[in-house]
Design a protein around this motif. Structure first.
Motif, PDB file in Angstrom:
ATOM      1  N   THR A 118       0.802  -1.222   0.000  1.00  0.00           N
ATOM      2  CA  THR A 118       0.000   0.000   0.000  1.00  0.00           C
ATOM      3  C   THR A 118       0.836   1.272   0.000  1.00  0.00           C
ATOM      4  O   THR A 118       0.285   2.370   0.052  1.00  0.00           O
ATOM      5  N   ARG A 119       2.164   1.142  -0.036  1.00  0.00           N
ATOM      6  CA  ARG A 119       3.026   2.324   0.021  1.00  0.00           C
ATOM      7  C   ARG A 119       2.809   3.210  -1.198  1.00  0.00           C
ATOM      8  O   ARG A 119       2.619   2.728  -2.326  1.00  0.00           O
ATOM      9  N   VAL A 120       2.860   4.548  -0.989  1.00  0.00           N
ATOM     10  CA  VAL A 120       2.642   5.534  -2.053  1.00  0.00           C
ATOM     11  C   VAL A 120       3.933   6.316  -2.263  1.00  0.00           C
ATOM     12  O   VAL A 120       4.578   6.735  -1.290  1.00  0.00           O
TER      13      VAL A 120
ATOM     14  N   ALA B 214      -4.168   4.211   5.044  1.00  0.00           N
ATOM     15  CA  ALA B 214      -5.614   4.123   4.811  1.00  0.00           C
ATOM     16  C   ALA B 214      -5.937   2.975   3.855  1.00  0.00           C
ATOM     17  O   ALA B 214      -6.934   2.258   4.034  1.00  0.00           O
ATOM     18  N   ARG B 215      -5.114   2.768   2.855  1.00  0.00           N
ATOM     19  CA  ARG B 215      -5.335   1.667   1.916  1.00  0.00           C
ATOM     20  C   ARG B 215      -5.156   0.312   2.594  1.00  0.00           C
ATOM     21  O   ARG B 215      -5.803  -0.678   2.222  1.00  0.00           O
ATOM     22  N   ALA B 216      -4.298   0.239   3.585  1.00  0.00           N
ATOM     23  CA  ALA B 216      -4.073  -1.022   4.288  1.00  0.00           C
ATOM     24  C   ALA B 216      -5.306  -1.496   5.036  1.00  0.00           C
ATOM     25  O   ALA B 216      -5.429  -2.692   5.335  1.00  0.00           O
TER      26      ALA B 216
ATOM     27  N   ALA C 117       1.669  12.755   4.272  1.00  0.00           N
ATOM     28  CA  ALA C 117       0.399  12.500   3.582  1.00  0.00           C
ATOM     29  C   ALA C 117       0.474  11.222   2.749  1.00  0.00           C
ATOM     30  O   ALA C 117      -0.493  10.454   2.674  1.00  0.00           O
ATOM     31  N   ALA C 118       1.621  10.981   2.103  1.00  0.00           N
ATOM     32  CA  ALA C 118       1.783   9.753   1.321  1.00  0.00           C
ATOM     33  C   ALA C 118       1.729   8.523   2.232  1.00  0.00           C
ATOM     34  O   ALA C 118       1.100   7.510   1.892  1.00  0.00           O
ATOM     35  N   ALA C 119       2.373   8.600   3.395  1.00  0.00           N
ATOM     36  CA  ALA C 119       2.326   7.478   4.331  1.00  0.00           C
ATOM     37  C   ALA C 119       0.918   7.272   4.878  1.00  0.00           C
ATOM     38  O   ALA C 119       0.461   6.133   5.042  1.00  0.00           O
ATOM     39  N   SER C 120       0.212   8.357   5.150  1.00  0.00           N
ATOM     40  CA  SER C 120      -1.168   8.247   5.646  1.00  0.00           C
ATOM     41  C   SER C 120      -2.081   7.627   4.599  1.00  0.00           C
ATOM     42  O   SER C 120      -2.990   6.854   4.936  1.00  0.00           O
ATOM     43  N   LEU C 121      -1.865   7.962   3.334  1.00  0.00           N
ATOM     44  CA  LEU C 121      -2.660   7.354   2.265  1.00  0.00           C
ATOM     45  C   LEU C 121      -2.402   5.853   2.198  1.00  0.00           C
ATOM     46  O   LEU C 121      -3.331   5.049   2.062  1.00  0.00           O
ATOM     47  N   GLY C 122      -1.133   5.448   2.292  1.00  0.00           N
ATOM     48  CA  GLY C 122      -0.830   4.019   2.298  1.00  0.00           C
ATOM     49  C   GLY C 122      -1.444   3.311   3.487  1.00  0.00           C
ATOM     50  O   GLY C 122      -1.958   2.191   3.371  1.00  0.00           O
TER      51      GLY C 122
ATOM     52  N   ASP D 265       1.542  -6.691  11.510  1.00  0.00           N
ATOM     53  CA  ASP D 265       1.372  -5.657  10.477  1.00  0.00           C
ATOM     54  C   ASP D 265       1.713  -6.252   9.104  1.00  0.00           C
ATOM     55  O   ASP D 265       2.723  -5.923   8.488  1.00  0.00           O
ATOM     56  N   VAL D 266       0.831  -7.110   8.617  1.00  0.00           N
ATOM     57  CA  VAL D 266       1.112  -7.854   7.389  1.00  0.00           C
ATOM     58  C   VAL D 266       1.226  -6.922   6.188  1.00  0.00           C
ATOM     59  O   VAL D 266       2.144  -7.044   5.372  1.00  0.00           O
ATOM     60  N   PHE D 267       0.326  -5.957   6.084  1.00  0.00           N
ATOM     61  CA  PHE D 267       0.273  -5.097   4.898  1.00  0.00           C
ATOM     62  C   PHE D 267       0.834  -3.690   5.149  1.00  0.00           C
ATOM     63  O   PHE D 267       0.622  -2.794   4.349  1.00  0.00           O
ATOM     64  N   GLY D 268       1.541  -3.521   6.258  1.00  0.00           N
ATOM     65  CA  GLY D 268       2.309  -2.302   6.477  1.00  0.00           C
ATOM     66  C   GLY D 268       1.533  -1.095   6.932  1.00  0.00           C
ATOM     67  O   GLY D 268       2.081   0.008   6.948  1.00  0.00           O
ATOM     68  N   GLY D 269       0.278  -1.255   7.318  1.00  0.00           N
ATOM     69  CA  GLY D 269      -0.486  -0.093   7.742  1.00  0.00           C
ATOM     70  C   GLY D 269       0.088   0.590   8.971  1.00  0.00           C
ATOM     71  O   GLY D 269       0.206   1.813   9.028  1.00  0.00           O
ATOM     72  N   ARG D 270       0.483  -0.228   9.971  1.00  0.00           N
ATOM     73  CA  ARG D 270       1.051   0.336  11.201  1.00  0.00           C
ATOM     74  C   ARG D 270       2.410   0.980  10.927  1.00  0.00           C
ATOM     75  O   ARG D 270       2.739   2.021  11.490  1.00  0.00           O
ATOM     76  N   HIS D 271       3.210   0.335  10.081  1.00  0.00           N
ATOM     77  CA  HIS D 271       4.510   0.917   9.738  1.00  0.00           C
ATOM     78  C   HIS D 271       4.336   2.279   9.060  1.00  0.00           C
ATOM     79  O   HIS D 271       5.086   3.227   9.326  1.00  0.00           O
ATOM     80  N   LEU D 272       3.350   2.368   8.195  1.00  0.00           N
ATOM     81  CA  LEU D 272       3.118   3.629   7.491  1.00  0.00           C
ATOM     82  C   LEU D 272       2.598   4.699   8.440  1.00  0.00           C
ATOM     83  O   LEU D 272       2.926   5.882   8.295  1.00  0.00           O
TER      84      LEU D 272
END
Length: 490
Positions: free
Chosen positions: A23-25, A317-319, A310-315, A150-157
Motif C-alpha cells: 500500500t506504500r505511495v 488508509a489503503r491497508a 500524507a503519502a504514508a497516511s494514504l498508504g 502488520d502484514v500489509f504495512g499499515g502500522r509501519h506507514l
C-alpha cells in the motif's frame, strides 16, 4: 502435512510480508528549478558564502550589540519556545505510533468476596438437607499479551507519517528561528537608521531656526518682507513636525525588539534609546543556486515532510482494505474458596489467533482513502507553491538589494556634491562676495541629501537581511532533536 506445523509456518510467512508494503505511495512531487537567478549580482563581482556561513550571517555586520540581541532572542523568544514544545510533542507521538508495531503485555490482579443467589449449596442438618448461599472468596491474576501482525504495512506507514510530522515540527522550529533572526536584525537596522535620521533632522531644525532668525533680522533692516518671514516660519514648522514622527517610529521599533527578545516592550528603552551608528560592514553576498533552496529553506523542508506524511497516511488508509491478523496469549492463576469447603486453585492459560477482514462498512474505508488522497494532492500543490514563493523571495531580495545599492551610490555622490557646493558658497560668503541665506540654503540642501542617504543605507542593510532570510539563513542541519530537547526543557 501436520496442521501443528502448518499453522506456525503460515504465521511466519505472513510476518515475512511485513517488509513488503503493497500500500506504500511514492512521492508525487517533481520540482523544476531554474538554473540561475535572474537578478543576482554578476559572478565576477559577487562574493560567495558557503552554506555554513548562513548559520551566523548577522555576525557579518560586525555589531556586538546586534549579536547580543540575537543571542538573547534565541534564548527567550516565545515563538521559539512554542515551536520547541511542539517538537517535543511530535517526538512523543512518534513513540506512540511506533508502539503499535510491538506486542502489548498487560498484568491483571483481581480479588473479592461475593454471595450470589445462583450459587446454592446443600448442607446436612438435623432436619435433613439445608440449602444455603455461602460466601465465596475469589482471587485471580496473570499476564495477557496481544500482537497485531502488520502484514500489509499499515502500522509501519502510520509510524512513518508520525516520524515525518515530527521532522516537520523541527523544520517549523527552524523556520521560526530564521524569521526571528531576520526580524531582530531588520528592526535593529531600521532603529539605527531612524536614530541617524533624527540627528540629521535635529541639525536641520537648528539650521531652519537660524535662517528664520536671519530673515527676521533682514526684515527689520528692510531687506526682506513679511512673506519671506512667513515662508521661513512655515518651512521650520513643517520640519519640526517630522521630529515626533521619527521619535514615535523609533519607540515602536524598540518596543518590537523587546517583544522579540521575550521582554516587556519598554525594557529596552534605556539600552537602545542612545543613538548608535548604522553598521558600516555588511555580510558577504550569498551565492547559492535555486536548487539549494530545497535543502536550505526550512519552509520548503517542512512542505516536503508534509508530502511524505500524507503519502504514508494514504498508504495506511489503503491497508485498512486488507485482513488483519492478531495473535494473543494469556496465563495466570485463579483461586476460589467457598465458605466451609476446601479452596480450589489452578493455573490457566490461553493461546489464540484471529483474522478479521472488512466486508461492509458503508463506504467508510473508501471514503477515508479518498480523503487521504485529496490531502496528498493538497500538500503536493502546496509544496510546489512554496517553492515558487521561495524563488520569488530571493529574486525580490536580490532586486531590492541592487536597487538600494544603486540609490546609495548615487546619493553618496550627491551628498559629496552638496558638501562641495556648501563649502564654495561659504567661502564666497567669508570673502564678502556671498549672501548668508545662500549659505544656509546650501547647508539645508546638504542635510536633505544626507537624510535620503541614511534611508538608502538602511535599505541596503535591510535588503541584505531579507536576502539571507530568503536563503533560509540562521540554522544548521547539525542540530539534532536531542539538542533541541536539552536546550528547551526546563
Amino acid at each position: 502435512m501436520n496442521h501443528r506445523v502448518l499453522t506456525p509456518l503460515t504465521v511466519l510467512f505472513l510476518v515475512s510480508l511485513i517488509a513488503c508494503t503493497p500500500t506504500r505511495v511514492g512521492d508525487p512531487v517533481a520540482l523544476n528549478s531554474p538554473a540561475q537567478w535572474q537578478h543576482a549580482a554578476n559572478a565576477d563581482t559577487a562574493q560567495s558564502a558557503e552554506t555554513t556561513d548562513l548559520k551566523t550571517w548577522w555576525q557579518g555586520f560586525n555589531d556586538p550589540l546586534l549579536n547580543e540581541l540575537i543571542d538573547q532572542a534565541l534564548a527567550a523568544n516565545h515563538d521559539i519556545k512554542i515551536a520547541t514544545a511542539r517538537v517535543r510533542e511530535a517526538n512523543a507521538m512518534v513513540t506512540v505510533a511506533e508502539a503499535a508495531l510491538y506486542p502489548s503485555l498487560d498484568f491483571s490482579l483481581a480479588g473479592g468476596r461475593e454471595k450470589r443467589i445462583d450459587r446454592i449449596v446443600g448442607v446436612p442438618s438435623g432436619q435433613g438437607i439445608k440449602l444455603i448461599t455461602p460466601t465465596a472468596d475469589a482471587v485471580s491474576g496473570g499476564l495477557a499479551a496481544r500482537w497485531e501482525i502488520d502484514v500489509f504495512g499499515g502500522r509501519h506507514l502510520e509510524a512513518e507519517a508520525a516520524a515525518a510530522q515530527a521532522q516537520g515540527s523541527r523544520e517549523d522550529l527552524h523556520a521560526a528561528q530564521v524569521g526571528l533572526l531576520a526580524q531582530v536584525a531588520t528592526n535593529y537596522l531600521e532603529l539605527r537608521g531612524v536614530q541617524q535620521r533624527t540627528g540629521i533632522l535635529q541639525s536641520n531644525i537648528a539650521l531652519q531656526r537660524e535662517r528664520l532668525r536671519t530673515v527676521q533680522v533682514f526684515h527689520k533692516a528692510g531687506l526682506a518682507n513679511e512673506a519671506d518671514v512667513a515662508r521661513q516660519q512655515t518651512l521650520l514648522q513643517g520640519t519640526e513636525a517630522m521630529l515626533p514622527q521619527l521619535t514615535n517610529a523609533g519607540q515602536k521599533l524598540i518596543h518590537r525588539l523587546g517583544v522579540l527578545l521575550g521582554e516587556p516592550p519598554e525594557s529596552l528603552e534605556q539600552r537602545l534609546a542612545v543613538a548608535g551608528p548604522l553598521p558600516k560592514q555588511a555580510p558577504v553576498m550569498p551565492n547559492l543556486l535555486p536548487a539549494d533552496l530545497l535543502a536550505q529553506r526550512p519552509d520548503l523542508r517542512l512542505a516536503q515532510t508534509e508530502v511524505s506524511a500524507a503519502a504514508a497516511s494514504l498508504g495506511s488508509a489503503r491497508a485498512d482494505l486488507y485482513p488483519k491478523l492478531v495473535l494473543s496469549a494469556s496465563g495466570g492463576f485463579g483461586a476460589l474458596a467457598v465458605g466451609g469447603f476446601p479452596s480450589l486453585a489452578d493455573s490457566v492459560y490461553a493461546l489464540g489467533s484471529g483474522l478479521s477482514a472488512p466486508i461492509f462498512n458503508a463506504g467508510r474505508i473508501r471514503a477515508h482513502i479518498a480523503a487521504a488522497d485529496a490531502r496528498l494532492d493538497q500538500v503536493a500543490a502546496n509544496y510546489e507553491k512554496i517553492f515558487l514563493l521561495a524563488l520569488e523571495d530571493v529574486e525580490n531580495a536580490f532586486a531590492a538589494h541592487r536597487s538600494a545599492t544603486d540609490s546609495l551610490g548615487q546619493l553618496t555622490q550627491a551628498e559629496a556634491s552638496a558638501e562641495k557646493a556648501y563649502r564654495l558658497v561659504d567661502a564666497l560668503y567669508q570673502r564678502g562676495a556671498g549672501n548668508y541665506l545662500t549659505v544656509l540654503d546650501a547647508q539645508r540642501s546638504k542635510l536633505a541629501i544626507s537624510d535620503e542617504r541614511a534611508k538608502a543605507e538602511t535599505a541596503v542593510g535591510v535588503a541584505m537581511v531579507s536576502l539571507y532570510r530568503a536563503f533560509g539563513g540562521g540554522w544548521t542541519a547539525a542540530e539534532s532533536p536531542g539538542d533541541i530537547d536539552s536546550v528547551s526543557t526546563p
